[in-house]
Design a protein around this motif. Structure first.
Motif, PDB file in Angstrom:
ATOM      1  N   GLN A   1       0.989  -1.593   0.246  1.00 49.75           N
ATOM      2  CA  GLN A   1      -0.640   0.169  -0.179  1.00 49.75           C
ATOM      3  C   GLN A   1       0.679   1.212  -0.072  1.00 49.75           C
ATOM      4  O   GLN A   1       0.555   2.201  -0.234  1.00 49.75           O
ATOM      5  N   GLN A   2       1.431   0.932   0.158  1.00 49.37           N
ATOM      6  CA  GLN A   2       2.715   2.394   1.160  1.00 49.37           C
ATOM      7  C   GLN A   2       3.180   2.810  -0.606  1.00 49.37           C
ATOM      8  O   GLN A   2       3.611   4.079  -1.250  1.00 49.37           O
ATOM      9  N   TRP A   3       4.106   1.923  -0.965  1.00 46.07           N
ATOM     10  CA  TRP A   3       4.289   1.859  -2.513  1.00 46.07           C
ATOM     11  C   TRP A   3       3.461   2.620  -3.341  1.00 46.07           C
ATOM     12  O   TRP A   3       4.006   3.444  -4.207  1.00 46.07           O
ATOM     13  N   TYR A   4       2.527   1.886  -3.502  1.00 49.15           N
ATOM     14  CA  TYR A   4       1.317   2.839  -3.834  1.00 49.15           C
ATOM     15  C   TYR A   4       1.060   4.049  -4.317  1.00 49.15           C
ATOM     16  O   TYR A   4       1.083   4.820  -4.989  1.00 49.15           O
ATOM     17  N   SER A   5       0.832   4.551  -2.664  1.00 51.83           N
ATOM     18  CA  SER A   5       0.565   5.804  -2.393  1.00 51.83           C
ATOM     19  C   SER A   5       2.093   6.405  -2.816  1.00 51.83           C
ATOM     20  O   SER A   5       1.320   7.562  -3.298  1.00 51.83           O
ATOM     21  N   ASN A   6       3.256   6.368  -2.522  1.00 51.74           N
ATOM     22  CA  ASN A   6       4.593   7.045  -2.803  1.00 51.74           C
ATOM     23  C   ASN A   6       4.033   6.799  -4.242  1.00 51.74           C
ATOM     24  O   ASN A   6       4.938   7.650  -4.936  1.00 51.74           O
ATOM     25  N   SER A   7       4.143   5.635  -4.772  1.00 51.45           N
ATOM     26  CA  SER A   7       4.248   5.654  -6.300  1.00 51.45           C
ATOM     27  C   SER A   7       3.233   7.358  -6.776  1.00 51.45           C
ATOM     28  O   SER A   7       3.488   7.545  -7.946  1.00 51.45           O
ATOM     29  N   MET A   8       2.201   7.451  -6.872  1.00 51.25           N
ATOM     30  CA  MET A   8       1.102   8.596  -7.045  1.00 51.25           C
ATOM     31  C   MET A   8       1.438   8.949  -6.561  1.00 51.25           C
ATOM     32  O   MET A   8       1.036  10.240  -7.142  1.00 51.25           O
ATOM     33  N   LYS A   9       2.148   9.449  -5.262  1.00 55.92           N
ATOM     34  CA  LYS A   9       2.403  11.072  -5.098  1.00 55.92           C
ATOM     35  C   LYS A   9       3.358  11.439  -6.218  1.00 55.92           C
ATOM     36  O   LYS A   9       3.652  12.903  -6.331  1.00 55.92           O
ATOM     37  N   VAL A  10       4.440  11.089  -6.417  1.00 58.12           N
ATOM     38  CA  VAL A  10       5.319  10.683  -7.016  1.00 58.12           C
ATOM     39  C   VAL A  10       5.437  12.179  -8.225  1.00 58.12           C
ATOM     40  O   VAL A  10       5.290  12.915  -8.613  1.00 58.12           O
ATOM     41  N   ILE A  11       4.142  11.196  -9.069  1.00 57.06           N
ATOM     42  CA  ILE A  11       3.368  11.663  -9.618  1.00 57.06           C
ATOM     43  C   ILE A  11       2.715  12.538 -10.291  1.00 57.06           C
ATOM     44  O   ILE A  11       2.969  13.901 -11.365  1.00 57.06           O
ATOM     45  N   CYS A  12       1.307  12.579  -9.095  1.00 53.24           N
ATOM     46  CA  CYS A  12       0.648  14.195  -8.831  1.00 53.24           C
ATOM     47  C   CYS A  12       1.863  15.548  -8.448  1.00 53.24           C
ATOM     48  O   CYS A  12       1.438  16.504  -8.656  1.00 53.24           O
ATOM     49  N   THR A  13       3.103  15.310  -7.842  1.00 50.96           N
ATOM     50  CA  THR A  13       3.748  16.191  -7.822  1.00 50.96           C
ATOM     51  C   THR A  13       4.815  16.529  -8.945  1.00 50.96           C
ATOM     52  O   THR A  13       4.665  18.353  -9.306  1.00 50.96           O
ATOM     53  N   TRP A  14       5.137  15.232  -9.918  1.00 53.12           N
ATOM     54  CA  TRP A  14       5.429  16.167 -11.429  1.00 53.12           C
ATOM     55  C   TRP A  14       4.613  16.557 -11.612  1.00 53.12           C
ATOM     56  O   TRP A  14       4.550  17.587 -12.497  1.00 53.12           O
ATOM     57  N   LEU A  15       3.218  15.903 -11.484  1.00 51.98           N
ATOM     58  CA  LEU A  15       2.211  16.885 -12.724  1.00 51.98           C
ATOM     59  C   LEU A  15       1.739  18.192 -12.426  1.00 51.98           C
ATOM     60  O   LEU A  15       1.636  18.904 -12.871  1.00 51.98           O
TER      61      LEU A  15
END
Length: 89
Positions: A1-15
């Protein structure tokens, strides 16, 4: 769950850093593939819906959907069948 959440946070920040810029067609196609595959893979691994459909994921999904719509209007056939719409829908 943490891996998924962190992955989405990175993409969201980049966008978010590129909020005032339209994504290049290659960036958009790549991000759509990454986000959809990540979502599906983690759903298959049993990550709970509350984690999968977080506010961060919704933000990423919305941005990519808007970018997809923009490309479909300005560049006919540019995405070549790649879309944020899930094949399950």
């Amino acid at each position: 769950q943490q891996w998924y959440s962190n992955s989405m946070k990175v993409i969201c920040t980049w966008l978010a850093d590129r909020l005032d810029l339209q994504l290049h067609i290659y960036q958009l196609k790549t991000l759509i593939k990454i986000v959809k595959k990540t979502y599906r893979d983690f759903r298959l691994q049993g990550v709970m819906e509350g984690t999968l459909n977080s506010k961060t994921y919704d933000t990423v999904h919305s941005r990519l959907t808007v970018e997809e719509a923009t490309v479909s209007v300005t560049d006919a056939g540019g995405l070549q069948g790649i879309t944020m719409k899930d094949s399950d829908e």
